[in-house]
Enzyme design. Sequence first.
Site, PDB file in Angstrom:
ATOM      1  N   TYR A 150      -9.788  11.004  20.823  1.00 25.87           N
ATOM      2  CA  TYR A 150      -8.481  11.405  20.281  1.00 25.87           C
ATOM      3  C   TYR A 150      -7.749  12.272  21.308  1.00 25.87           C
ATOM      4  CZ  TYR A 150      -5.033  13.651  17.190  1.00 25.87           C
ATOM      5  OH  TYR A 150      -3.866  14.112  16.627  1.00 25.87           O
ATOM      6  N   LYS A 165       0.839  -1.205   0.000  1.00 27.68           N
ATOM      7  CA  LYS A 165       0.000   0.000   0.000  1.00 27.68           C
ATOM      8  C   LYS A 165       0.874   1.255   0.000  1.00 27.68           C
ATOM      9  CE  LYS A 165      -2.499   2.594   3.212  1.00 27.68           C
ATOM     10  NZ  LYS A 165      -2.561   2.716   4.652  1.00 27.68           N
ATOM     11  N   ASP A 206       2.930  -2.594  12.830  1.00 23.92           N
ATOM     12  CA  ASP A 206       1.636  -2.064  13.246  1.00 23.92           C
ATOM     13  C   ASP A 206       1.748  -1.942  14.760  1.00 23.92           C
ATOM     14  OD1 ASP A 206      -0.944  -1.738  14.238  1.00 23.92           O
ATOM     15  OD2 ASP A 206      -1.857  -2.958  12.672  1.00 23.92           O
ATOM     16  N   SER A 242       2.411  14.387  19.732  1.00 22.81           N
ATOM     17  CA  SER A 242       1.106  14.522  20.362  1.00 22.81           C
ATOM     18  C   SER A 242       0.258  15.381  19.438  1.00 22.81           C
ATOM     19  CB  SER A 242       1.285  15.156  21.743  1.00 22.81           C
ATOM     20  OG  SER A 242       0.054  15.375  22.363  1.00 22.81           O
ATOM     21  N   ASN A 248       5.311   8.581  15.963  1.00 15.90           N
ATOM     22  CA  ASN A 248       4.538   9.468  15.099  1.00 15.90           C
ATOM     23  C   ASN A 248       3.231   8.830  14.633  1.00 15.90           C
ATOM     24  OD1 ASN A 248       4.188  11.611  12.816  1.00 15.90           O
ATOM     25  ND2 ASN A 248       4.318   9.648  11.740  1.00 15.90           N
ATOM     26  N   THR A 282      -1.373  17.226   5.888  1.00 14.71           N
ATOM     27  CA  THR A 282      -0.948  15.843   5.633  1.00 14.71           C
ATOM     28  C   THR A 282      -2.196  15.055   5.258  1.00 14.71           C
ATOM     29  OG1 THR A 282      -1.382  15.087   7.873  1.00 14.71           O
ATOM     30  CG2 THR A 282       0.778  16.078   7.475  1.00 14.71           C
ATOM     31  N   LYS A 328      -4.195  11.550  23.430  1.00 17.49           N
ATOM     32  CA  LYS A 328      -3.043  12.454  23.384  1.00 17.49           C
ATOM     33  C   LYS A 328      -2.758  13.059  24.766  1.00 17.49           C
ATOM     34  CE  LYS A 328      -2.040  12.256  18.845  1.00 17.49           C
ATOM     35  NZ  LYS A 328      -0.809  11.619  18.348  1.00 17.49           N
TER      36      LYS A 328
HETATM   37  N1  LIG Z   1      -1.616  16.780  10.543  1.00 19.25           N
HETATM   38  C1  LIG Z   1      -2.129  17.359  11.610  1.00 19.25           C
HETATM   39  O1  LIG Z   1      -2.869  18.322  11.492  1.00 19.25           O
HETATM   40  C2  LIG Z   1      -1.822  16.842  12.969  1.00 19.25           C
HETATM   41  C3  LIG Z   1      -2.183  17.652  14.035  1.00 19.25           C
HETATM   42  C4  LIG Z   1      -1.887  17.217  15.314  1.00 19.25           C
HETATM   43  C5  LIG Z   1      -1.272  16.011  15.504  1.00 19.25           C
HETATM   44  N2  LIG Z   1      -0.937  15.221  14.451  1.00 19.25           N
HETATM   45  C6  LIG Z   1      -0.295  13.948  14.730  1.00 19.25           C
HETATM   46  O2  LIG Z   1       0.805  13.750  13.871  1.00 19.25           O
HETATM   47  C7  LIG Z   1       1.045  12.356  13.717  1.00 19.25           C
HETATM   48  C8  LIG Z   1       1.255  12.054  12.245  1.00 19.25           C
HETATM   49  O3  LIG Z   1       0.072  12.352  11.531  1.00 19.25           O
HETATM   50  P1  LIG Z   1       0.076  12.958  10.053  1.00 19.25           P
HETATM   51  O4  LIG Z   1      -0.502  14.301  10.146  1.00 19.25           O
HETATM   52  O5  LIG Z   1       1.386  12.794   9.420  1.00 19.25           O
HETATM   53  O6  LIG Z   1      -1.054  12.021   9.404  1.00 19.25           O
HETATM   54  P2  LIG Z   1      -1.002  10.895   8.252  1.00 19.25           P
HETATM   55  O7  LIG Z   1      -0.484  11.492   7.004  1.00 19.25           O
HETATM   56  O8  LIG Z   1      -2.385  10.321   8.283  1.00 19.25           O
HETATM   57  O9  LIG Z   1       0.043   9.820   8.798  1.00 19.25           O
HETATM   58  C9  LIG Z   1      -0.274   8.971   9.878  1.00 19.25           C
HETATM   59  C10 LIG Z   1       0.691   7.812   9.930  1.00 19.25           C
HETATM   60  O10 LIG Z   1       0.352   6.959  11.054  1.00 19.25           O
HETATM   61  C11 LIG Z   1       0.339   5.619  10.594  1.00 19.25           C
HETATM   62  N3  LIG Z   1      -0.491   4.737  11.431  1.00 19.25           N
HETATM   63  C12 LIG Z   1      -1.787   4.879  11.773  1.00 19.25           C
HETATM   64  N4  LIG Z   1      -2.171   3.843  12.538  1.00 19.25           N
HETATM   65  C13 LIG Z   1      -1.084   3.038  12.699  1.00 19.25           C
HETATM   66  C14 LIG Z   1      -0.812   1.821  13.397  1.00 19.25           C
HETATM   67  N5  LIG Z   1      -1.755   1.168  14.084  1.00 19.25           N
HETATM   68  N6  LIG Z   1       0.447   1.293  13.349  1.00 19.25           N
HETATM   69  C15 LIG Z   1       1.418   1.914  12.651  1.00 19.25           C
HETATM   70  N7  LIG Z   1       1.211   3.061  11.959  1.00 19.25           N
HETATM   71  C16 LIG Z   1      -0.022   3.606  11.984  1.00 19.25           C
HETATM   72  C17 LIG Z   1      -0.154   5.707   9.185  1.00 19.25           C
HETATM   73  O11 LIG Z   1       0.202   4.522   8.525  1.00 19.25           O
HETATM   74  P3  LIG Z   1      -0.697   3.853   7.346  1.00 19.25           P
HETATM   75  O12 LIG Z   1      -0.250   4.524   6.096  1.00 19.25           O
HETATM   76  O13 LIG Z   1      -0.311   2.424   7.437  1.00 19.25           O
HETATM   77  O14 LIG Z   1      -2.134   4.113   7.676  1.00 19.25           O
HETATM   78  C18 LIG Z   1       0.631   6.934   8.695  1.00 19.25           C
HETATM   79  O15 LIG Z   1       1.952   6.585   8.363  1.00 19.25           O
HETATM   80  C19 LIG Z   1      -0.141  11.627  14.367  1.00 19.25           C
HETATM   81  O16 LIG Z   1       0.268  11.132  15.639  1.00 19.25           O
HETATM   82  C20 LIG Z   1      -1.164  12.727  14.518  1.00 19.25           C
HETATM   83  O17 LIG Z   1      -2.027  12.481  15.618  1.00 19.25           O
HETATM   84  C21 LIG Z   1      -1.208  15.622  13.184  1.00 19.25           C
HETATM   85  C1  LIG Z   2      -1.535  -4.284   1.678  1.00 24.13           C
HETATM   86  O1  LIG Z   2      -2.013  -3.350   0.732  1.00 24.13           O
HETATM   87  C2  LIG Z   2      -2.423  -3.968  -0.467  1.00 24.13           C
HETATM   88  C3  LIG Z   2      -2.689  -2.853  -1.486  1.00 24.13           C
HETATM   89  O2  LIG Z   2      -3.454  -1.810  -0.941  1.00 24.13           O
HETATM   90  C4  LIG Z   2      -3.638  -4.850  -0.181  1.00 24.13           C
HETATM   91  O3  LIG Z   2      -4.080  -5.469  -1.383  1.00 24.13           O
HETATM   92  C5  LIG Z   2      -3.240  -5.920   0.835  1.00 24.13           C
HETATM   93  O4  LIG Z   2      -4.358  -6.685   1.216  1.00 24.13           O
HETATM   94  C6  LIG Z   2      -2.623  -5.271   2.078  1.00 24.13           C
HETATM   95  N1  LIG Z   2      -2.043  -6.306   2.920  1.00 24.13           N
HETATM   96  C7  LIG Z   2      -2.386  -6.450   4.198  1.00 24.13           C
HETATM   97  C8  LIG Z   2      -1.668  -7.533   4.961  1.00 24.13           C
HETATM   98  O5  LIG Z   2      -3.222  -5.746   4.750  1.00 24.13           O
END
Ligand SMILES: NC(=O)c1ccc[n+]([C@@H]2O[C@H](COP(=O)([O-])OP(=O)(O)OC[C@H]3O[C@@H](n4cnc5c(N)ncnc54)[C@H](OP(=O)(O)O)[C@@H]3O)[C@@H](O)[C@H]2O)c1
Ligand SMILES: *[C@@H]1O[C@H](CO)[C@@H](O)[C@H](O)[C@H]1NC(C)=O
Length: 288
Positions: free
Chosen positions: A150, A39, A58, A136, A85, A185, A154
């Site tokens: 949420y 993905k 994860d 956070s 993060n 983001t 935090k």
């Molecule tokens: N952007 C903002 O406005 C904002 C504001 C305040 C705080 N934050 C904080 O900043 C941090 C990063 O967020 P972002 O803004 O960069 O958002 P983002 O683009 O949605 O990135 C979030 C990341 O967390 C990962 N993630 C979610 N659940 C997970 C899990 N169970 N195990 C491992 N990875 C997981 C996601 O991975 P997948 O791709 O696998 O889903 C993605 O890499 C977060 O802690 C968020 O609470 C963001």
């Molecule tokens: C990983 O991502 C791919 C493409 O989005 C999806 O087809 C696949 O099921 C995912 N694998 C797992 C273990 O979640």
Amino acid sequence: MASLVWFITGASSGLGQSLALYALSAGHKVIGTVRNTTKSAAAVQAIEGKGGRVLILDVTKADTVVDTVKQAESIYGKIDVLVNNAGYSLLGAIEDFNEQESHLQFETNFFGPLRTIRAVLPGMRANGSGMIVNVSSIAGQNANPSCGLYGASKFALEGLSEALSKEVAPFGVSVLIVEPGAFRTNFLSALQLNERGLSEPYQNGPVRTALDLFHAANGNQKGDPERAVARIFEVVTGEGQAGSLKGKILRLPLGPDCVNRLEVKLKTVSSDLEAAREVALGTDIVDA
Ligand SMILES: NC(=O)c1ccc[n+]([C@@H]2O[C@H](COP(=O)([O-])OP(=O)(O)OC[C@H]3O[C@@H](n4cnc5c(N)ncnc54)[C@H](OP(=O)(O)O)[C@@H]3O)[C@@H](O)[C@H]2O)c1
Ligand SMILES: *[C@@H]1O[C@H](CO)[C@@H](O)[C@H](O)[C@H]1NC(C)=O
Ligand SMILES: *[C@@H]1O[C@H](CO)[C@@H](O)[C@H](O)[C@H]1NC(C)=O
Ligand SMILES: *[C@@H]1O[C@H](CO)[C@@H](O)[C@H](O)[C@H]1NC(C)=O
């Protein structure tokens, strides 16, 4: 300064990916984690293309965290900077959340960091140095409607970080809590609404208004993630524009919206304290 070894969770997107690429460009070593390399193939390619390494993690899978951290430590012999993060936001009315979605929010945003922290501490203590950065949110200080779970996750992370900073200071390990405002983001696209939706009593009112604001904000957030990660990097390394803050702060607020909400929060706490001061001071046991 010498190049550091960074371990960054949630490096597939947003702040995590940007920080990984930023540190690599600065000549540091980076291990980023993603949940699914298929993905997130583009992010994996970008990180590896700059010489970084990617591991699958994860953070909700408790039994995998220790092994993944060990694997990461074996790549360069240590981890200098842990960046917790990975995270997402669950939104809805507090009355409407179910057990499962509430637990998953804490599993990711609170127990995930707790697990990685415990896993890296033995190595950091052994080396007498290390830095733990917990991403956070301003929601970790100032909780708005719809963000009950949420914000709670935090707030919990901040409480843990505050205690941790005092516990590990004698080992030469330091802690930084990053509190971003709204940054552009994938965060607002990855929002999870509670499963049952907004129940009838909440259809009009503060929760509805907050949800509408989040949807309208998606794609229009003022915060520049590149600037956010540059400031985080500088506080960790002690270099550049924000470098002088290294070792001086526990909390790093980021964004004018964050500054504004933090000021409101501090005024509220301060005003409650002043209003209740006499009452609060009058509760000791009175010696006969
Ligand atoms: N952007 C903002 O406005 C904002 C504001 C305040 C705080 N934050 C904080 O900043 C941090 C990063 O967020 P972002 O803004 O960069 O958002 P983002 O683009 O949605 O990135 C979030 C990341 O967390 C990962 N993630 C979610 N659940 C997970 C899990 N169970 N195990 C491992 N990875 C997981 C996601 O991975 P997948 O791709 O696998 O889903 C993605 O890499 C977060 O802690 C968020 O609470 C963001
Ligand atoms: C990983 O991502 C791919 C493409 O989005 C999806 O087809 C696949 O099921 C995912 N694998 C797992 C273990 O979640
Ligand atoms: C401590 O750091 C050194 C290199 O700076 C490394 O060789 C060693 O493996 C590290 N120890 C631990 C336990 O991380
Ligand atoms: C970060 O948060 C985790 C879990 O919430 C906590 O155990 C740890 O003490 C915090 N780390 C730092 C350096 O504050």
